[in-house]
Design a protein around this motif. Structure first.
Motif, PDB file in Angstrom:
ATOM      1  N   ALA A  45       0.835  -1.202   0.000  1.00  0.00           N
ATOM      2  CA  ALA A  45       0.000   0.000   0.000  1.00  0.00           C
ATOM      3  C   ALA A  45       0.870   1.252   0.000  1.00  0.00           C
ATOM      4  CB  ALA A  45      -0.923   0.001   1.210  1.00  0.00           C
ATOM      5  N   LEU A  46       0.527   2.195  -0.866  1.00  0.00           N
ATOM      6  CA  LEU A  46       1.247   3.466  -0.939  1.00  0.00           C
ATOM      7  C   LEU A  46       0.485   4.596  -0.261  1.00  0.00           C
ATOM      8  CD1 LEU A  46       2.470   3.303  -4.652  1.00  0.00           C
ATOM      9  CD2 LEU A  46       3.821   2.866  -2.588  1.00  0.00           C
ATOM     10  N   ALA A  47      -0.833   4.544  -0.295  1.00  0.00           N
ATOM     11  CA  ALA A  47      -1.665   5.587   0.320  1.00  0.00           C
ATOM     12  C   ALA A  47      -2.935   4.942   0.848  1.00  0.00           C
ATOM     13  CB  ALA A  47      -2.002   6.673  -0.694  1.00  0.00           C
ATOM     14  N   PHE A  48      -3.459   5.518   1.929  1.00  0.00           N
ATOM     15  CA  PHE A  48      -4.638   4.956   2.573  1.00  0.00           C
ATOM     16  C   PHE A  48      -5.831   5.900   2.461  1.00  0.00           C
ATOM     17  CE2 PHE A  48      -1.008   3.059   4.753  1.00  0.00           C
ATOM     18  CZ  PHE A  48      -1.330   1.708   4.684  1.00  0.00           C
ATOM     19  N   GLN A  49      -7.017   5.316   2.415  1.00  0.00           N
ATOM     20  CA  GLN A  49      -8.237   6.105   2.472  1.00  0.00           C
ATOM     21  C   GLN A  49      -8.445   6.599   3.903  1.00  0.00           C
ATOM     22  OE1 GLN A  49     -11.767   4.466   0.484  1.00  0.00           O
ATOM     23  NE2 GLN A  49     -10.523   2.715  -0.149  1.00  0.00           N
ATOM     24  N   ASP A  50      -9.173   7.701   4.029  1.00  0.00           N
ATOM     25  CA  ASP A  50      -9.551   8.164   5.362  1.00  0.00           C
ATOM     26  C   ASP A  50     -10.473   7.132   5.997  1.00  0.00           C
ATOM     27  OD1 ASP A  50      -8.134  10.513   5.064  1.00  0.00           O
ATOM     28  OD2 ASP A  50      -9.853  11.613   4.246  1.00  0.00           O
ATOM     29  N   GLN A  51     -10.190   6.791   7.249  1.00  0.00           N
ATOM     30  CA  GLN A  51     -11.012   5.800   7.933  1.00  0.00           C
ATOM     31  C   GLN A  51     -12.005   6.481   8.859  1.00  0.00           C
ATOM     32  OE1 GLN A  51      -7.531   2.624   8.675  1.00  0.00           O
ATOM     33  NE2 GLN A  51      -9.550   1.947   9.302  1.00  0.00           N
ATOM     34  N   VAL A  52     -13.179   5.889   8.945  1.00  0.00           N
ATOM     35  CA  VAL A  52     -14.216   6.367   9.845  1.00  0.00           C
ATOM     36  C   VAL A  52     -14.310   5.384  11.004  1.00  0.00           C
ATOM     37  CG1 VAL A  52     -16.649   6.940  10.094  1.00  0.00           C
ATOM     38  CG2 VAL A  52     -15.468   7.405   7.928  1.00  0.00           C
ATOM     39  N   ALA A  53     -14.037   5.875  12.216  1.00  0.00           N
ATOM     40  CA  ALA A  53     -14.032   5.019  13.409  1.00  0.00           C
ATOM     41  C   ALA A  53     -13.092   3.837  13.178  1.00  0.00           C
ATOM     42  CB  ALA A  53     -15.452   4.574  13.736  1.00  0.00           C
ATOM     43  N   ASP A  54     -13.573   2.623  13.422  1.00  0.00           N
ATOM     44  CA  ASP A  54     -12.733   1.434  13.255  1.00  0.00           C
ATOM     45  C   ASP A  54     -13.000   0.718  11.936  1.00  0.00           C
ATOM     46  OD1 ASP A  54     -11.529   1.813  15.721  1.00  0.00           O
ATOM     47  OD2 ASP A  54     -13.090   0.689  16.775  1.00  0.00           O
ATOM     48  N   GLU A  55     -13.672   1.392  11.029  1.00  0.00           N
ATOM     49  CA  GLU A  55     -14.007   0.770   9.753  1.00  0.00           C
ATOM     50  C   GLU A  55     -12.742   0.483   8.948  1.00  0.00           C
ATOM     51  OE1 GLU A  55     -16.471   1.803   5.626  1.00  0.00           O
ATOM     52  OE2 GLU A  55     -16.264   3.294   7.217  1.00  0.00           O
ATOM     53  N   ALA A  56     -12.599  -0.757   8.515  1.00  0.00           N
ATOM     54  CA  ALA A  56     -11.436  -1.145   7.717  1.00  0.00           C
ATOM     55  C   ALA A  56     -11.710  -0.853   6.245  1.00  0.00           C
ATOM     56  CB  ALA A  56     -11.142  -2.622   7.908  1.00  0.00           C
ATOM     57  N   ARG A  57     -10.842  -0.067   5.638  1.00  0.00           N
ATOM     58  CA  ARG A  57     -10.992   0.251   4.223  1.00  0.00           C
ATOM     59  C   ARG A  57      -9.742  -0.170   3.468  1.00  0.00           C
ATOM     60  NH1 ARG A  57     -13.863   6.207   3.609  1.00  0.00           N
ATOM     61  NH2 ARG A  57     -15.721   5.766   4.867  1.00  0.00           N
ATOM     62  N   PRO A  58      -9.895  -0.540   2.206  1.00  0.00           N
ATOM     63  CA  PRO A  58      -8.713  -0.908   1.421  1.00  0.00           C
ATOM     64  C   PRO A  58      -7.847   0.318   1.159  1.00  0.00           C
ATOM     65  CG  PRO A  58     -10.660  -0.799   0.022  1.00  0.00           C
ATOM     66  CD  PRO A  58     -11.143  -0.660   1.437  1.00  0.00           C
TER      67      PRO A  58
END
Length: 202
Positions: A45-58
């Motif tokens: 992974a090079l960059a991450f999406q903004d996460q909301v609470a503990d939600e796991a996002r790719p």
């Protein structure tokens, strides 16, 4: 190989990247036959999406189909090949992996949006250089085999770790005098990102 030859995954650069949740979709993550080395096949992974609470996002985007070798003694990743869907992400590669790559290493990136007839050497950061080649409806594994002149029959009897080591040993010896292209000049000549699903069966 004896038990004492097998290094711990956490003792390599891969361990730090994994702790930062950057290693994804691993299909191989184990010690290689050569003592002190570890192999990885998957995504980084090079960059991450903004996460909301503990939600796991790719991840927002990654180096995909990675073939890589880590050396425990140096703490570096001397060999890496992978797919980038957009040339602009090379900047992220340099920033995210700078501490783990070596000027003596070999790094090959197959990029979606470069001219099919072009091949380059592009600085990643500082003295780090990468080979940048096109990729069209193929896989990094197949392209690397072709790049270093390995036939499938050469490795068909090897296990997964042995195959990766054999192929990446050949990558380590690979040299090419492609034209050097700066990242900034690359941005100006890159083509639009192609739909990776175009012309494929539904």
């Amino acid at each position: 190989m004896t038990a004492t030859d097998i290094i711990a995954f956490e003792d390599t650069a891969f361990g730090e990247l994994d702790a930062a949740h950057r290693l994804r979709n691993a299909v191989l993550k184990e010690a290689l036959p050569k003592p002190g080395t570890f192999g990885f096949r998957g995504d980084i992974a090079l960059a991450f999406q903004d996460q909301v609470a503990d939600e796991a996002r790719p991840p927002a985007y990654s180096i995909e189909q990675v073939l890589a070798v880590a050396d425990a003694a140096s703490g570096k990743i001397p060999l890496l090949a992978g797919y980038l869907h957009d040339f602009t992400w090379l900047k992220d590669v340099g920033e995210v992996l700078e501490d783990y790559l070596s000027p003596e290493g070999t790094y090959v990136f197959f990029v979606n949006n470069i001219d099919f007839l072009k091949k380059y050497r592009v600085p990643l950061s500082g003295s780090l250089m990468a080979y940048v080649l096109p990729l069209d409806e193929s896989t990094v594994w197949k392209e690397v085999l072709e790049l270093v002149g390995i036939e499938k029959n050469d490795i068909k009897k090897l296990g997964a770790a042995e195959k990766l080591e054999y192929v990446m040993d050949a990558v380590a010896k690979f040299e090419a005098t492609y034209p050097e292209l700066s990242y900034e000049d690359g941005l100006s000549v890159m083509e639009p990102v192609r739909n990776r699903n175009e012309n494929r069966p539904v």
